[in-house]
Scaffold this motif. Structure first.
Motif, PDB file in Angstrom:
ATOM      1  N   PRO A 147      18.597  13.865  34.540  1.00 25.73           N
ATOM      2  CA  PRO A 147      19.768  14.683  34.875  1.00 25.73           C
ATOM      3  C   PRO A 147      21.081  14.110  34.349  1.00 25.73           C
ATOM      4  CG  PRO A 147      18.279  14.565  36.746  1.00 25.73           C
ATOM      5  CD  PRO A 147      17.716  13.640  35.698  1.00 25.73           C
ATOM      6  N   LEU A 148      21.228  12.787  34.419  1.00 27.26           N
ATOM      7  CA  LEU A 148      22.452  12.166  33.920  1.00 27.26           C
ATOM      8  C   LEU A 148      22.598  12.397  32.419  1.00 27.26           C
ATOM      9  CD1 LEU A 148      24.943  10.344  34.183  1.00 27.26           C
ATOM     10  CD2 LEU A 148      23.420   8.362  33.942  1.00 27.26           C
ATOM     11  N   VAL A 149      21.495  12.232  31.674  1.00 28.64           N
ATOM     12  CA  VAL A 149      21.532  12.420  30.223  1.00 28.64           C
ATOM     13  C   VAL A 149      21.859  13.871  29.875  1.00 28.64           C
ATOM     14  CG1 VAL A 149      20.156  12.349  28.110  1.00 28.64           C
ATOM     15  CG2 VAL A 149      19.939  10.518  29.811  1.00 28.64           C
ATOM     16  N   GLN A 150      21.233  14.825  30.572  1.00 30.97           N
ATOM     17  CA  GLN A 150      21.503  16.239  30.306  1.00 30.97           C
ATOM     18  C   GLN A 150      22.957  16.583  30.611  1.00 30.97           C
ATOM     19  OE1 GLN A 150      18.584  19.337  31.162  1.00 30.97           O
ATOM     20  NE2 GLN A 150      17.241  17.791  32.078  1.00 30.97           N
ATOM     21  N   ALA A 151      23.461  16.073  31.737  1.00 24.98           N
ATOM     22  CA  ALA A 151      24.848  16.360  32.104  1.00 24.98           C
ATOM     23  C   ALA A 151      25.820  15.805  31.073  1.00 24.98           C
ATOM     24  CB  ALA A 151      25.151  15.777  33.484  1.00 24.98           C
ATOM     25  N   LEU A 152      25.581  14.592  30.596  1.00 26.44           N
ATOM     26  CA  LEU A 152      26.468  13.995  29.599  1.00 26.44           C
ATOM     27  C   LEU A 152      26.375  14.730  28.266  1.00 26.44           C
ATOM     28  CD1 LEU A 152      25.942  10.186  30.326  1.00 26.44           C
ATOM     29  CD2 LEU A 152      27.966  11.555  30.841  1.00 26.44           C
ATOM     30  N   ALA A 153      25.154  15.148  27.893  1.00 28.56           N
ATOM     31  CA  ALA A 153      24.984  15.859  26.614  1.00 28.56           C
ATOM     32  C   ALA A 153      25.693  17.206  26.642  1.00 28.56           C
ATOM     33  CB  ALA A 153      23.495  16.038  26.315  1.00 28.56           C
ATOM     34  N   LEU A 154      25.460  17.979  27.709  1.00 29.79           N
ATOM     35  CA  LEU A 154      26.098  19.290  27.807  1.00 29.79           C
ATOM     36  C   LEU A 154      27.609  19.151  27.982  1.00 29.79           C
ATOM     37  CD1 LEU A 154      23.474  21.066  30.102  1.00 29.79           C
ATOM     38  CD2 LEU A 154      23.892  21.530  27.679  1.00 29.79           C
ATOM     39  N   GLY A 155      28.023  18.178  28.770  1.00 26.97           N
ATOM     40  CA  GLY A 155      29.451  17.949  28.950  1.00 26.97           C
ATOM     41  C   GLY A 155      30.136  17.584  27.647  1.00 26.97           C
ATOM     42  N   SER A 156      29.442  16.822  26.796  1.00 28.85           N
ATOM     43  CA  SER A 156      30.013  16.460  25.499  1.00 28.85           C
ATOM     44  C   SER A 156      30.198  17.687  24.615  1.00 28.85           C
ATOM     45  CB  SER A 156      29.107  15.435  24.804  1.00 28.85           C
ATOM     46  OG  SER A 156      29.043  14.229  25.563  1.00 28.85           O
ATOM     47  N   VAL A 157      29.278  18.650  24.719  1.00 31.55           N
ATOM     48  CA  VAL A 157      29.433  19.902  23.975  1.00 31.55           C
ATOM     49  C   VAL A 157      30.715  20.605  24.408  1.00 31.55           C
ATOM     50  CG1 VAL A 157      28.472  22.206  23.582  1.00 31.55           C
ATOM     51  CG2 VAL A 157      26.967  20.205  23.557  1.00 31.55           C
ATOM     52  N   HIS A 158      30.938  20.654  25.725  1.00 34.37           N
ATOM     53  CA  HIS A 158      32.160  21.293  26.213  1.00 34.37           C
ATOM     54  C   HIS A 158      33.406  20.563  25.730  1.00 34.37           C
ATOM     55  CE1 HIS A 158      35.440  21.515  29.302  1.00 34.37           C
ATOM     56  NE2 HIS A 158      35.357  22.764  28.885  1.00 34.37           N
ATOM     57  N   ILE A 159      33.373  19.229  25.757  1.00 37.61           N
ATOM     58  CA  ILE A 159      34.524  18.459  25.289  1.00 37.61           C
ATOM     59  C   ILE A 159      34.814  18.772  23.825  1.00 37.61           C
ATOM     60  CG2 ILE A 159      35.417  16.142  24.836  1.00 37.61           C
ATOM     61  CD1 ILE A 159      35.365  16.855  27.790  1.00 37.61           C
ATOM     62  N   GLY A 160      33.751  18.866  23.011  1.00 37.94           N
ATOM     63  CA  GLY A 160      33.931  19.198  21.599  1.00 37.94           C
ATOM     64  C   GLY A 160      34.566  20.563  21.405  1.00 37.94           C
ATOM     65  N   VAL A 161      34.106  21.547  22.175  1.00 38.13           N
ATOM     66  CA  VAL A 161      34.681  22.895  22.082  1.00 38.13           C
ATOM     67  C   VAL A 161      36.148  22.877  22.505  1.00 38.13           C
ATOM     68  CG1 VAL A 161      34.608  25.224  23.071  1.00 38.13           C
ATOM     69  CG2 VAL A 161      32.486  24.093  22.365  1.00 38.13           C
ATOM     70  N   SER A 162      36.453  22.144  23.564  1.00 37.07           N
ATOM     71  CA  SER A 162      37.842  22.091  24.045  1.00 37.07           C
ATOM     72  C   SER A 162      38.765  21.477  22.997  1.00 37.07           C
ATOM     73  CB  SER A 162      37.931  21.310  25.359  1.00 37.07           C
ATOM     74  OG  SER A 162      37.775  19.916  25.152  1.00 37.07           O
ATOM     75  N   ILE A 163      38.282  20.452  22.275  1.00 37.29           N
ATOM     76  CA  ILE A 163      39.105  19.831  21.232  1.00 37.29           C
ATOM     77  C   ILE A 163      39.424  20.840  20.128  1.00 37.29           C
ATOM     78  CG2 ILE A 163      39.115  18.101  19.387  1.00 37.29           C
ATOM     79  CD1 ILE A 163      37.479  16.292  21.258  1.00 37.29           C
ATOM     80  N   VAL A 164      38.413  21.599  19.720  1.00 35.51           N
ATOM     81  CA  VAL A 164      38.608  22.587  18.653  1.00 35.51           C
ATOM     82  C   VAL A 164      39.605  23.656  19.094  1.00 35.51           C
ATOM     83  CG1 VAL A 164      37.489  24.407  17.307  1.00 35.51           C
ATOM     84  CG2 VAL A 164      36.346  22.195  17.606  1.00 35.51           C
TER      85      VAL A 164
END
Length: 210
Positions: A147-164
């Protein structure tokens, strides 16, 4: 090799976070104001602060810390109203600034100031915690990463979208505001900036209510 997340959730998750990021909100309004009045470099410094704030909320959510905020309404409200008051402080600071004080602030110091304001503004935005607590579990699947790995992976996707998205706002607003840069410290511009930030504060208070 087990993938960290279910590949079938990536496109729906990406669509969800893009929709959230392009929906008008406090970050979008503040970034547009900063970029219109102070230019691209200042706006990108603010983006960096916002990104760090979102990243800290994301990591906290991955470790289950943000659930504490959701379970304690008084804590949520305290963070929420602190964020609103911080935006009102920025409005007051914009109104009282003068051309002389602007010239006395070196550009590196201004960038650091905007970075800190972006960071603090997002740490005082409980909607970011709510986003991760509510959104991430719906896209996590058993049989893949922890669960921790999935949360960090999906959260990183959101962070990338927010930067763009945030960078696009900065670039667009800074181009549109070229002529404003020479008169940003006039009394009229200071008043408009202050009133706009008050509007963003009111918007934040409304959007973060539970």
């Amino acid at each position: 090799m087990t993938l960290p997340v279910d590949p079938s959730v990536l496109l729906p998750f990406l669509a969800a976070v893009i929709l959230m990021e392009i929906t008008p909100g406090p970050n979008m309004g503040w970034l547009a104001l900063v970029s219109l009045s102070q230019g691209r470099t200042a706006g990108l410094a603010a983006v960096a602060g916002i990104t760090l704030g979102l990243s800290l909320w994301m990591v906290a959510a991955a470790f289950g810390l943000t659930e504490v905020v959701m379970r304690w309404p008084a804590l949520y409200q305290a963070i929420r109203w602190a964020g609103v008051l911080f935006l009102l402080y920025l409005a007051w600071d914009a109104w009282r600034s003068t051309d002389a004080t602007a010239r006395q602030t070196p550009e590196p110091a201004l960038r650091r100031q905007l970075f800190r304001r972006g960071l603090i503004g997002n740490l005082l935005n409980p909607k970011a915690a709510l986003l991760y607590v509510v959104l991430l579990p719906g896209f996590m699947r058993p049989g893949y990463g922890a669960p921790l790995v999935q949360a960090l992976a999906l959260g990183s996707v959101h962070i990338g979208v927010s930067i763009v998205v945030h960078s696009a706002i900065v670039l667009t607003a800074s181009r549109a505001g070229g002529s404003l840069l020479t008169r940003q410290q006039s009394p009229v511009m200071r008043t408009l900036m202050a009133l706009s930030l008050v509007a963003v504060a009111a918007w934040t208070a409304w959007e973060t209510r539970l």
